[in-house]
Design an enzyme around this catalytic site. Sequence first.
Site, PDB file in Angstrom:
ATOM      1  N   TRP A  30      -2.961  -2.749  -1.378  1.00 20.49           N
ATOM      2  CA  TRP A  30      -2.603  -4.156  -1.598  1.00 20.49           C
ATOM      3  C   TRP A  30      -3.432  -4.928  -0.583  1.00 20.49           C
ATOM      4  CZ3 TRP A  30      -0.103  -8.114   1.220  1.00 20.49           C
ATOM      5  CH2 TRP A  30       0.372  -9.180   0.461  1.00 20.49           C
TER       6      TRP A  30
ATOM      7  N   LYS B 272      12.540 -16.952  -7.648  1.00 21.92           N
ATOM      8  CA  LYS B 272      12.340 -16.109  -8.843  1.00 21.92           C
ATOM      9  C   LYS B 272      11.315 -16.750  -9.766  1.00 21.92           C
ATOM     10  CE  LYS B 272      13.546 -13.215  -7.762  1.00 21.92           C
ATOM     11  NZ  LYS B 272      14.199 -12.831  -6.585  1.00 21.92           N
TER      12      LYS B 272
ATOM     13  N   LYS C  56       6.269  -4.872  -3.731  1.00 17.29           N
ATOM     14  CA  LYS C  56       7.709  -4.620  -3.693  1.00 17.29           C
ATOM     15  C   LYS C  56       8.166  -4.268  -2.288  1.00 17.29           C
ATOM     16  CE  LYS C  56      11.667  -4.069  -5.748  1.00 17.29           C
ATOM     17  NZ  LYS C  56      12.340  -5.343  -6.032  1.00 17.29           N
TER      18      LYS C  56
ATOM     19  N   GLU D 239      16.964 -19.176  -4.174  1.00 16.71           N
ATOM     20  CA  GLU D 239      16.665 -17.904  -4.827  1.00 16.71           C
ATOM     21  C   GLU D 239      16.183 -18.131  -6.266  1.00 16.71           C
ATOM     22  OE1 GLU D 239      16.051 -15.050  -4.046  1.00 16.71           O
ATOM     23  OE2 GLU D 239      16.432 -13.800  -5.786  1.00 16.71           O
TER      24      GLU D 239
ATOM     25  N   HIS E 129      16.726 -37.900   0.834  1.00 14.35           N
ATOM     26  CA  HIS E 129      16.050 -38.088   2.120  1.00 14.35           C
ATOM     27  C   HIS E 129      14.551 -37.814   2.027  1.00 14.35           C
ATOM     28  CE1 HIS E 129      19.853 -38.765   4.063  1.00 14.35           C
ATOM     29  NE2 HIS E 129      20.327 -37.682   3.476  1.00 14.35           N
TER      30      HIS E 129
ATOM     31  N   ASN F  18      -2.124   2.618   5.823  1.00 15.66           N
ATOM     32  CA  ASN F  18      -1.227   1.484   5.541  1.00 15.66           C
ATOM     33  C   ASN F  18      -1.005   0.730   6.844  1.00 15.66           C
ATOM     34  OD1 ASN F  18      -0.923   2.387   2.972  1.00 15.66           O
ATOM     35  ND2 ASN F  18       1.246   2.905   3.141  1.00 15.66           N
ATOM     36  N   GLY F  19      -0.849  -0.575   6.754  1.00 17.65           N
ATOM     37  CA  GLY F  19      -0.588  -1.369   7.958  1.00 17.65           C
ATOM     38  C   GLY F  19      -1.782  -2.245   8.287  1.00 17.65           C
TER      39      GLY F  19
ATOM     40  N   ARG G 140       5.537  -0.744  -6.342  1.00 12.95           N
ATOM     41  CA  ARG G 140       5.560  -1.507  -5.096  1.00 12.95           C
ATOM     42  C   ARG G 140       4.478  -2.575  -5.045  1.00 12.95           C
ATOM     43  NH1 ARG G 140       7.843   1.474  -0.427  1.00 12.95           N
ATOM     44  NH2 ARG G 140       9.395   2.753  -1.402  1.00 12.95           N
TER      45      ARG G 140
ATOM     46  N   CYS H 228       0.820  -1.216   0.000  1.00  8.12           N
ATOM     47  CA  CYS H 228       0.000   0.000   0.000  1.00  8.12           C
ATOM     48  C   CYS H 228       0.854   1.266   0.000  1.00  8.12           C
ATOM     49  CB  CYS H 228      -0.883   0.033   1.233  1.00  8.12           C
ATOM     50  SG  CYS H 228      -1.901  -1.414   1.418  1.00  8.12           S
TER      51      CYS H 228
ATOM     52  N   GLU I 279       7.724 -16.639  -8.329  1.00  7.91           N
ATOM     53  CA  GLU I 279       7.141 -15.298  -8.267  1.00  7.91           C
ATOM     54  C   GLU I 279       6.554 -14.850  -9.589  1.00  7.91           C
ATOM     55  OE1 GLU I 279      10.780 -13.330  -6.642  1.00  7.91           O
ATOM     56  OE2 GLU I 279       9.304 -12.301  -5.423  1.00  7.91           O
TER      57      GLU I 279
END
Length: 602
Positions: free
Chosen positions: A75, A482, A597, A478, A501, A99-100, A27, A2, A485
């Site tokens: 968001w 990627k 973001k 990573e 295992h 926001n929050g 973002r 947000c 996402e």
Amino acid sequence: MCGIVGYVGAKEKKEILLEGLSELEYRGYDSAGIAVIENDKLTSFKAVGKLKNLQEKTKNYTSSGFGVSIGHTRWATHGKPTELNAHPHLGKYSFVVHNGIIENYQEIKKGLQKNGVNFLSQTDTETIVHLFEQNYPKEQKAFEAFEDTIKTLEGAYAVLLISEVAPDTIFFAKSGSPLLIGFDNEEIYFASSDTPIIGKAKEVYYLEDGEYGYVKEGKVILFDKGGEKSFQTKALTLDKISAQKDGYRFFMEKEIYEQSRVMSETMMGRLKDECIDFEEIDEAFLEGIENIKICACGTSYHSALASSYLFERLAKIPCSVEIASEFRYKEPLLSKNTLFIVISQSGETADTLEALKMAKKGGLKTLAICNVDNSSIVRTSDRSILTRAGIEKGVASTKAFATQTMVLWMLSLFIGRIKGTTDAKIAKSEKDAMLHIPKALLIPDGLHEKIHRLSKRYLHGHGFFYIGRDIFYPLALEGALKLKEISYLHAEGYPAGEMKHGPIALADSKLFTIALMPRSLHYEKIKSNVEELSARDSTILAISPCAFDLADDFILTQHDSHPMIEFFEMMIITQLLALEISVRLGNDVDMPRNLAKSVTVE
Ligand code: F6R
């Protein structure tokens, strides 16, 4: 995540709000809205989806003349991304953006509903505006009503509220989520980060947790729990650090290609002929430090994990790594001989910020590795090292990861030198390797095209395993992140030696294994692990400088002299692979679904 903007003044408010929100677009958000009071009249617009939908809705609206205004990109946290759930939220005569997360909103909501308040949205935010309006009639004093409202809220918030009962005023409050005030003479701006106000405001004040107040007649009146207080603004940078795609199809693609250059910037002035130096840290700061704990989230966590091998191997200092959201609630035992490092691209990640505050409260020395100067994490930590990656707009982090890992690698040698635990010969060969990194990150002719061609074979199947050993295990994590996402395909990163295992049970021709097979680190070991998967018919894409017959697909790397050089070269390959698969699947590479973001909620 947000974003908030606000403006008090006589300029065209719609344009200021929409411009400000567009600076926060990268973002991540799923709806947006604005509200303006001018000539004592409230007007608001909201739209689901991209900002252009809001622009379209407001195209016939202008707002010149003195007034107050607030805007928001949302968001979704509580309730779906619908127009009713978008901010600003309306009471009877007031609007709020937030926001929050308000943790006690259910309780507040129940109380308000009992008093006959009707809720239109499923959000926690709507409780704020109704609570304000419930408080207002008591004394008919708007600020007192706002203050009472804020005192009732629990959780994290950055709030702006405007009301017809105080049509020349914006009320504000901050606790846990970022909020700043920009000044240009009598014009006052608000924003959740400084990009929307760069070029507009000249001075800035970054609000601290627990601060609240109001703006009226060009003046900010600020309070905290001790009452009214004074504050010092500071000059705001005048350069708009805007990023353009520069001919690339996506920001992510441009940022992948930029990595060679930004790594030189990360090293500049730090990698010296005789040693590695960080002017941000002195010997006294490291005095008494016997171990390191690193906290971070997502990609930054992967960088932390990779560096833990380097801190132990090169600096001979014990290093543990924790996911910030787990660390916060595990009642961790902290000891003062621990250097507490947080890593964050944005500097605003709520979980990382809270972990940092816990460490500070516990009396630990804290160090932030961050890409954004003046961010909450940089301002909160004792010391900070900026990664100098430049603004990163693609939601899937690439150059931030590279530069974080570079800083941590250098830091391991720096700490090893100060503590006298790194062998001088090793330090020299690591430094020599560092100088090769910008070259290793240049994308050779034909590589991108090869990955593009190859990607068409990896669009289906029932999952991906990225496997590696040692520092290539965090790189495998990573690489898998990627892919997840931006392709929305299921991918996991796994330590190669651990596959037998359990996960090897999944192996068949529709299981894709992306094998990171460096020559300079445990090659024979990883080779055996990949052979085990090949024997069970998994489809193998091997990335290696050594030819490997059992691979179904093979990407030959150029460098094999040092594990970190191989690490960064393979990093680029995994980034390009994720990008090309995402493009083939027709996804939004730069703004993938559901992601933000800057993750300012826990
Ligand atoms: C992945 C990604 C996220 C972030 C995570 C932490 O591409 O970008 O996983 O790494 O949200 O964010 P920062 O580094 O800003 O604290």
